[in-house]
Design an enzyme around this catalytic site. Structure first.
Site, PDB file in Angstrom:
ATOM      1  N   ASP A 295      14.422 -10.447   0.461  1.00  0.00           N
ATOM      2  CA  ASP A 295      13.488 -10.299   1.575  1.00  0.00           C
ATOM      3  C   ASP A 295      13.686  -8.921   2.214  1.00  0.00           C
ATOM      4  O   ASP A 295      14.443  -8.091   1.708  1.00  0.00           O
ATOM      5  CB  ASP A 295      13.664 -11.436   2.589  1.00  0.00           C
ATOM      6  CG  ASP A 295      15.062 -11.498   3.195  1.00  0.00           C
ATOM      7  OD1 ASP A 295      15.807 -10.481   3.161  1.00  0.00           O
ATOM      8  OD2 ASP A 295      15.422 -12.557   3.723  1.00  0.00           O
ATOM      9  N   GLN A 296      13.046  -8.682   3.338  1.00  0.00           N
ATOM     10  CA  GLN A 296      13.127  -7.380   4.015  1.00  0.00           C
ATOM     11  C   GLN A 296      14.540  -7.026   4.477  1.00  0.00           C
ATOM     12  O   GLN A 296      14.855  -5.874   4.693  1.00  0.00           O
ATOM     13  CB  GLN A 296      12.178  -7.364   5.217  1.00  0.00           C
ATOM     14  CG  GLN A 296      10.718  -7.338   4.822  1.00  0.00           C
ATOM     15  CD  GLN A 296      10.314  -5.966   4.320  1.00  0.00           C
ATOM     16  OE1 GLN A 296      10.670  -4.954   4.890  1.00  0.00           O
ATOM     17  NE2 GLN A 296       9.557  -5.937   3.236  1.00  0.00           N
TER      18      GLN A 296
END
Length: 102
Positions: free
Chosen positions: A21-22
């Site tokens: 994810d980010q």
């Protein structure tokens, strides 16, 4: 935890950016894909090819249940070991166990 059969196969992989994810943490669903990598390696270590088992023997390994306990996150570029072992085996049932190691 180790398998009752004694045979343990270990696959190595590196967490890819696309699997995170980010924040750089591996998406939880990727673990099931990594377990598939482990099953294929376990079959090779046991002396047979997963693909040939399906094509030539008509034997298919169907995932009927999966559960996972996440203790620490895997992160982008981590080098992981996926240990695979058999917990239980009968004529029509195989229960695999897995450990993901940093």
């Amino acid at each position: 935890m180790t398998g009752k059969t004694g045979r343990i196969a270990e696959a190595r992989l590196r967490v890819r950016y696309a699997e995170t994810d980010q924040m750089g943490v591996a998406y939880y669903g990727n673990y099931l894909t990594w377990f598939e990598v482990g099953r294929v390696e376990w079959c090779k270590a046991a002396g047979f090819n997963y693909r040939d088992m399906e094509r030539e023997d008509g034997a298919l390994l169907v995932v009927a249940e999966a559960k996972c306990r996440y203790r620490l996150p895997a992160r982008f570029d981590d080098d992981l070991g996926i240990r695979t072992f058999v917990l239980k085996a009968r004529s029509k049932l195989v229960i695999f166990g897995y450990e993901v190691l940093h």
